[in-house]
Design a protein around this motif. Sequence first.
Motif, mmCIF file in Angstrom:
data_model
loop_
_atom_site.group_PDB
_atom_site.id
_atom_site.type_symbol
_atom_site.label_atom_id
_atom_site.label_comp_id
_atom_site.label_asym_id
_atom_site.label_seq_id
_atom_site.Cartn_x
_atom_site.Cartn_y
_atom_site.Cartn_z
ATOM 1 N N SER A 40 83.015 50.171 18.036
ATOM 2 C CA SER A 40 82.584 51.187 17.388
ATOM 3 C C SER A 40 83.422 52.003 18.891
ATOM 4 O O SER A 40 83.256 52.638 20.017
ATOM 5 C CB SER A 40 80.943 51.827 17.722
ATOM 6 O OG SER A 40 79.901 51.080 17.008
ATOM 7 N N LEU A 42 85.707 55.263 19.310
ATOM 8 C CA LEU A 42 85.338 56.563 19.183
ATOM 9 C C LEU A 42 86.639 57.407 18.728
ATOM 10 O O LEU A 42 87.732 57.136 18.593
ATOM 11 C CB LEU A 42 85.231 57.583 20.747
ATOM 12 C CG LEU A 42 85.467 59.041 20.812
ATOM 13 C CD1 LEU A 42 83.779 59.628 20.084
ATOM 14 C CD2 LEU A 42 85.273 59.752 22.080
ATOM 15 N N ASN A 171 75.284 48.293 21.764
ATOM 16 C CA ASN A 171 76.220 49.286 20.879
ATOM 17 C C ASN A 171 77.869 48.743 20.804
ATOM 18 O O ASN A 171 77.997 50.129 20.213
ATOM 19 C CB ASN A 171 76.506 49.971 22.583
ATOM 20 C CG ASN A 171 77.175 49.256 23.933
ATOM 21 O OD1 ASN A 171 77.577 48.921 23.570
ATOM 22 N ND2 ASN A 171 77.348 50.441 25.030
ATOM 23 N N LYS A 173 80.442 48.634 21.862
ATOM 24 C CA LYS A 173 81.630 49.198 22.733
ATOM 25 C C LYS A 173 82.070 48.210 23.458
ATOM 26 O O LYS A 173 81.451 47.144 24.212
ATOM 27 C CB LYS A 173 80.164 50.290 23.418
ATOM 28 C CG LYS A 173 80.299 51.599 22.712
ATOM 29 C CD LYS A 173 81.759 52.615 22.259
ATOM 30 C CE LYS A 173 82.460 52.738 23.311
ATOM 31 N NZ LYS A 173 83.110 53.691 21.948
ATOM 32 N N PHE A 195 76.746 55.087 29.367
ATOM 33 C CA PHE A 195 76.509 55.238 27.961
ATOM 34 C C PHE A 195 75.901 56.622 27.849
ATOM 35 O O PHE A 195 74.896 56.092 27.307
ATOM 36 C CB PHE A 195 76.973 54.423 27.203
ATOM 37 C CG PHE A 195 77.671 53.515 26.793
ATOM 38 C CD1 PHE A 195 79.896 53.693 26.319
ATOM 39 C CD2 PHE A 195 77.493 52.109 27.671
ATOM 40 C CE1 PHE A 195 79.996 52.495 26.867
ATOM 41 C CE2 PHE A 195 79.293 50.924 28.481
ATOM 42 C CZ PHE A 195 80.327 51.066 27.488
ATOM 43 N N ARG A 196 76.042 57.498 26.454
ATOM 44 C CA ARG A 196 75.342 58.363 26.208
ATOM 45 C C ARG A 196 76.205 59.334 24.803
ATOM 46 O O ARG A 196 77.284 58.428 24.653
ATOM 47 C CB ARG A 196 75.707 59.625 26.569
ATOM 48 C CG ARG A 196 75.654 59.737 28.651
ATOM 49 C CD ARG A 196 75.101 61.381 28.906
ATOM 50 N NE ARG A 196 75.741 61.042 30.450
ATOM 51 C CZ ARG A 196 75.624 61.468 31.279
ATOM 52 N NH1 ARG A 196 75.310 63.449 30.812
ATOM 53 N NH2 ARG A 196 76.159 61.994 32.617
ATOM 54 N N GLU A 197 75.436 59.416 23.606
ATOM 55 C CA GLU A 197 75.926 59.397 22.332
ATOM 56 C C GLU A 197 77.131 60.853 22.404
ATOM 57 O O GLU A 197 76.559 61.949 23.165
ATOM 58 C CB GLU A 197 74.661 59.443 21.541
ATOM 59 C CG GLU A 197 73.371 58.972 21.077
ATOM 60 C CD GLU A 197 74.097 57.530 20.337
ATOM 61 O OE1 GLU A 197 75.114 58.040 19.322
ATOM 62 O OE2 GLU A 197 74.369 56.061 20.794
ATOM 63 N N LEU A 198 78.269 60.402 21.915
ATOM 64 C CA LEU A 198 79.171 61.563 21.415
ATOM 65 C C LEU A 198 79.546 61.490 20.117
ATOM 66 O O LEU A 198 79.724 61.192 19.312
ATOM 67 C CB LEU A 198 80.574 61.497 22.785
ATOM 68 C CG LEU A 198 81.620 62.592 22.265
ATOM 69 C CD1 LEU A 198 80.714 63.687 22.905
ATOM 70 C CD2 LEU A 198 82.662 62.314 23.570
ATOM 71 N N SER A 200 78.036 60.817 17.123
ATOM 72 C CA SER A 200 77.478 59.518 16.523
ATOM 73 C C SER A 200 78.189 57.895 17.339
ATOM 74 O O SER A 200 77.663 56.881 16.628
ATOM 75 C CB SER A 200 77.198 59.121 15.473
ATOM 76 O OG SER A 200 78.910 58.977 14.870
ATOM 77 N N VAL A 201 78.640 58.224 18.182
ATOM 78 C CA VAL A 201 79.516 56.695 18.707
ATOM 79 C C VAL A 201 78.651 56.826 20.495
ATOM 80 O O VAL A 201 79.151 58.103 20.901
ATOM 81 C CB VAL A 201 80.494 56.568 18.908
ATOM 82 C CG1 VAL A 201 81.469 56.229 19.645
ATOM 83 C CG2 VAL A 201 81.472 57.075 17.229
ATOM 84 N N PRO A 202 78.465 55.853 21.148
ATOM 85 C CA PRO A 202 78.085 56.130 22.223
ATOM 86 C C PRO A 202 80.050 56.057 22.942
ATOM 87 O O PRO A 202 80.493 55.681 23.171
ATOM 88 C CB PRO A 202 77.917 54.422 23.067
ATOM 89 C CG PRO A 202 77.217 53.894 21.151
ATOM 90 C CD PRO A 202 78.320 54.659 20.433
#
Length: 250
Positions: A40, A42, A171, A173, A195-198, A200-202
């Motif tokens: 995934s 960004l 995730n 990533k 990692f945090r959601e940005l 809809s993507v971690p």
Amino acid sequence: MSNRLLSCLLAVLLLAGCKKEAVPTTAATTTETVGNVTVSNLDFNYLTAKSQISLDDKNEKLSSGISLRIKKDSVIWVSVQPGLGIEAARLMLTQDSVFVMNRLKKEYIATDYAYLRNRFLVDMNFEVLQALLLGNYQPQGTEKVMTAQDQQHVQQMRENLLFDYFIGRQNSKLQQLNVQDTNTGNTITVKYDSFRELGSVPFAYGLAAQVLQQGETSFYTLNHTKVTVTDEALSFPFSIPGDYKRHGMN
């Protein structure tokens, strides 16, 4: 801002690889990555971030706040702000050029990526730098794809540089990137965390790099406190005052 801190900034931003692709010499078999690697990355038009950058090696420890702006596939812009609202330096990378302005010394650099290759002894380009900052995985055609516990392990050989990507299955990533120069033995290990959601993507709010070069180890970190993506156009101001001197880059 000291030259050491500027080097720290450049080193964290400019850990990169070369363009040429080749089949990994260590791979017994190879597979095409298209459709085989789940990741995934960004995707965005514009990105802004407030961050803290630091260096820790045997000589000294340094840190500074930075503001980061990116226009996808076009511009990476950084303002270095050690504190008290003072801007010490500004850096801008485009597809073919590198600009650095040191406000404290009233001097600037205007050059291309050949200068950075010579200074850091690693071939580099804009696309790889952008992917490294964002924690995005870059497919390179023919690769070796393996399984490593709860991660996908992808190996690439680009001329004398051996790349090992480790992508988390939970995730999807990039968790870690190892780069080894097979000629010199120099290595770079970059780990992504927090990692945090940005959207809809971690997205990794933490980046930690360990660089082993000529037997000496340095540690670099980049930690984001705030990250935003937007479709609204951002500005990338870089106007050099008339009394600034161009650095000789020796």
